[in-house]
Structures are given as C-alpha cells and as structure tokens.
Design an enzyme around this catalytic site. Structure first.
Site, PDB file in Angstrom:
ATOM      1  CG  HIS A 204      -0.520   0.078   2.516  1.00  0.00           C
ATOM      2  ND1 HIS A 204      -0.318   1.276   3.161  1.00  0.00           N
ATOM      3  CD2 HIS A 204      -0.199  -0.880   3.409  1.00  0.00           C
ATOM      4  CE1 HIS A 204       0.096   1.037   4.407  1.00  0.00           C
ATOM      5  NE2 HIS A 204       0.186  -0.269   4.579  1.00  0.00           N
ATOM      6  CG  ASP A 224       1.736   0.473   8.157  1.00  0.00           C
ATOM      7  OD1 ASP A 224       1.505   0.126   6.992  1.00  0.00           O
ATOM      8  OD2 ASP A 224       0.873   0.467   9.059  1.00  0.00           O
ATOM      9  CD  GLU A 258      -3.480  -1.534   4.487  1.00  0.00           C
ATOM     10  OE1 GLU A 258      -3.529  -2.606   5.111  1.00  0.00           O
ATOM     11  OE2 GLU A 258      -3.116  -0.471   5.037  1.00  0.00           O
ATOM     12  CD  GLU A 259      -2.288   2.063   7.156  1.00  0.00           C
ATOM     13  OE1 GLU A 259      -3.044   1.427   7.907  1.00  0.00           O
ATOM     14  OE2 GLU A 259      -1.055   1.945   7.168  1.00  0.00           O
ATOM     15  CG  ASP A 286       1.375  -3.435   5.076  1.00  0.00           C
ATOM     16  OD1 ASP A 286       2.123  -2.534   5.500  1.00  0.00           O
ATOM     17  OD2 ASP A 286       0.156  -3.499   5.337  1.00  0.00           O
ATOM     18  CG  HIS A 363      -1.364   2.745  12.190  1.00  0.00           C
ATOM     19  ND1 HIS A 363      -2.371   1.839  12.409  1.00  0.00           N
ATOM     20  CD2 HIS A 363      -0.823   2.418  10.988  1.00  0.00           C
ATOM     21  CE1 HIS A 363      -2.431   0.979  11.386  1.00  0.00           C
ATOM     22  NE2 HIS A 363      -1.500   1.313  10.524  1.00  0.00           N
TER      23      HIS A 363
END
Ligand code: BES
Ligand code: ZN
Length: 395
Positions: A204, A224, A258-259, A286, A363
């Site tokens: 992603h 990520d 994607e997230e 990923d 994140h």
C-alpha cells in the site's frame, strides 16, 4: 470438510477406483472451457456461478480431469473435490472463493531459474531502498484524502516510469478510484509468451496516523508502508537493469487507501475477478523495515493467504535469501493480500516479524526510519525474495 486439489486429488481418486462413487467437484469456469474438448465424455454442469461450476463425476472421471488439467494447463489447480453437493454449492459463494484461494494450487512452483535469478538478487542495494523510504516519508502524510497523498502516488508513478524508461513492453499507470482522490499505481511488464497469466507484487502506498487518522496530521509511515513500496521499487530497479523479460505478465502495484479498509486493493482485485483475469500469484509487501523477532527474518502470515504459495516462498528464501523464516498470523484481513484472497486469488504476505513483536510506532508520527533502526538492511531480504518470486513464477 474435505477440499482436495491437484496432486492429492489424483492419488485419492486412484484409491477410490475399487469402489466407484460419485464425486462432487467444483471446476474453475475458464479451466473447464479449456479442458472440455479434451475430456473423453462431456461432463454435465450441475450448477454454475461465481466463476466456477459444480459437476458430479465418477472417481475415474475425476482422475481424467486431473490428468487433463496437468497436460493442458501445466498446473495443478482449478478444481476441488467435496463431500456433498451442498459443500460444492457452498464453494461457489464468497466463502468458497476464500477457501479456494487458500487451498488451491495455482502453479507447479518449480525453482529452476537460478542462472538468471541468483546474480540479480545479489544486486539488491540497501542505500537505494533507504533513499526511497526517505523520499516517501518526506511527504507530510500519504493519507488517501490528502493533497500530499495524491502527490506521493504521482511520485511513485514517476519513479517507476523512470526505471522503465528504456522499455517499450512496460507501462506505468495511475488507477483512479471514484470515491477518493488518491490513485493506485500499476506497472505492467507484458509477458512474452503467456501475457494473460499475471504475477503481482504489491504494497500500500498510503499512510495514516492517529486512531481517527486525520488527513492533516504527520504520518511518515516509514515502516508502514514506505518500506514495502521502497522494497518493490528496488525489485523493479534491479529487474530493469537486468533487462528482465518474463514469459508471463508481471505487475507491480501501489494500492491507495489501504489504511481505511483495504479500499484500493478491494476495487482492483474485484475488477480482476470481474473480467476473469488469470492471476497466478500475488505477493503483498506491507512492513519490511523493522526487525522485531530475534530468530526469524521473514515471517509468512498463514491466514488469508495461500498455503502452497507460502511454502513456495519458504523454498525461495532457502534458495536465494538464506535467512531464517517462519509463520505467524494476523488474525484478520490485515492488509491488501486479503482483498486478493477474498476474490479467489492466491496471495502471500511475507512480514517483518512475528505478530507479537511488531513495530509499536506504526500509525503514529514516530513511524520513521530512525525508530525502525536507521537503515534498510531488513528490507534487503524482502527485495531479494520479491525478485526471486517474480523471476521464478513468471518464467
Ligand atoms: N501494515 C498494517 C497491517 C499490519 C499491522 C500487519 C501489524 C501486521 C502487523 C496495515 O497497514 C493496517 O494497519 N491494517 C489495518 C487493517 C485494515 C483492514 C484497515 C489494521 O491492522 O488495523
Ligand atoms: Zn500497512
């Protein structure tokens, strides 16, 4: 529930010859169309939907079906045996697609391209991967609704197009999505002999920070998933340098959004299924940057993935990467591989660590190169794996 494919079906049906019984089998519709003329007796469809057909066969006919699939299509997959008609019907539902994607065998998974692959794999360069991670994390965020999220996808498109600039058999395109601004990126190397059969490596392109993931907050997403995109970019770089011309079509993908629920890959995988595209194998990259588990370098997620292809990846690691590997589980459809699996395609997700050892900074604004160790040595192993996956599966 018994679901058997390929070689296993062959030996089982031989054992069943002594006491002939009727077998419930689901066959992929494209496979069926190709092999029908080669079968001794025309087989009757019981029910047809979801890209597959239920047929009722004797053990001997199952054996012939398996033989014809091997001889005509040079592969083992494309059909499954079931205990009952009900089970066969169930296999046609979405759940059936999921099981099919996890259990069916889509290739012979031979490893026989060492002469080309070994020298190319040796050219993977840590500094190149690191440089791409730095460029991607320089965007404030790659959030799917942000302006920098749009620009970062254009940057990935431009980077890949530049690597392919000397090739006229390669295209790089943005795939637009109707419901949000960020595009996905798709690079295609058209196969020289079997262009309709596709091998895919993706990851992603977006990032997110915070539980409510605003489009303005800083989201470097180094691990990520700048790391996955940089790993793919390095794979493209060394394959282009080696003037790689695969027999099957190879596609590299950067998925949007994607997230927020695998949105980009869901649209793309559904469109491939919709047009009955023949995807032989999918690898999802990923998070490849942070080495969280001491005794394992590559960890295959065993759920929402294809078991036979995972085992193939294990053998590729032994042959070309030579690092310790193992299995772990996400426990849910944690990344874009799950979109391919849900649409009936074989996918794998080689991951940076065991699930319990993951990078705690993802994140957040702290998902940087520095907090993941300051270099891209871990990602090098994944670029070697992706390169060997493409070189072996597409030839
Ligand atoms: N890279 C993560 C998935 C991940 C995290 C895998 C930790 C293994 C360990 C991915 O970008 C992500 O955050 N996925 C979401 C789920 C998705 C359906 C929105 C997640 O895990 O919450
Ligand atoms: Zn991710």
């Amino acid at each position: 529930m018994k679901k058997i494919t390929g070689f296993m079906a062959l030996s089982l049906s031989m054992a069943a010859v002594a006491a002939p019984s009727s077998q419930w089998v689901t066959v992929d519709n494209q496979v069926l169309a190709k092999i029908r003329p080669k079968l001794n007796k025309s087989i009757q469809a019981v029910y047809s939907a979801e890209g597959a057909t239920v047929v009722n066969l004797s053990a001997r006919e199952v054996e012939q079906l398996s033989d014809v699939i091997h001889h005509e299509l040079h592969r083992c997959g494309g059909f499954m045996q079931h205990d009952s008609r009900e089970e066969a019907m169930e296999a046609l539902t979405a759940q059936g697609d999921l099981h099919f994607a996890q259990r069916a065998i889509f290739s012979d998974y031979a490893i026989d391209q060492q002469a080309f692959t070994a020298p190319v794999v040796a050219r993977v360069d840590e500094a190149s991967i690191r440089a791409m991670i730095e460029k991607l994390t320089a965007f404030n965020t790659r959030h799917y609704k942000s302006d920098t999220g749009v620009k970062s996808s254009e940057f990935i498109r431009d980077t890949w197009a530049n690597l392919a600039r000397r090739r006229n058999d390669v295209t790089v395109e943005l795939v637009k999505h109707p419901k949000w601004p960020q595009a996905s990126i798709v690079m295609t190397i058209t196969g020289s002999e079997r262009p309709d059969e596709i091998v895919i490596v993706g990851g992603h392109a977006d990032s997110i920070a915070g539980m409510f993931g605003g489009s303005g907050s800083r989201a470097p997403g180094a691990d990520d998933n700048a790391s996955g995109i940089a790993t793919i970019t390095e794979t493209i770089r060394i394959l282009m340098d080696a003037n790689f011309k695969p027999k099957r079509t190879v596609q590299f993908m950067g998925y949007a959004a994607e997230e927020v629920g695998l949105l980009g890959s869901k649209e793309i995988a559904a469109s491939y299924k919709q047009r009955s595209a023949k995807v032989i194998g999918v690898m999802q990259l990923d998070m490849t940057l942070f080495k969280g588990t001491v005794d394992k370098d590559i960890v295959m997620m065993s759920d929402f993935t294809n078991a036979a292809q995972n085992e193939f990846l294990g053998r590729l690691i032994d042959e070309y990467v030579k690092v310790p590997w193992g299995y772990s589980r996400c426990g849910y459809g944690c990344s874009d591989h799950a979109s391919w699996t849900a649409n009936g395609y074989p996918a794998s997700m080689p991951f940076e660590s065991n699930m319990e050892d993951i990078n705690g900074n993802i994140h957040t604004g702290r998902d940087t190169l520095e907090t993941a160790g300051g270099n891209a040595q871990h990602s090098v192993k994944f670029a070697k794996l992706a390169t060997s996956f493409v070189a072996e599966l597409a030839n």
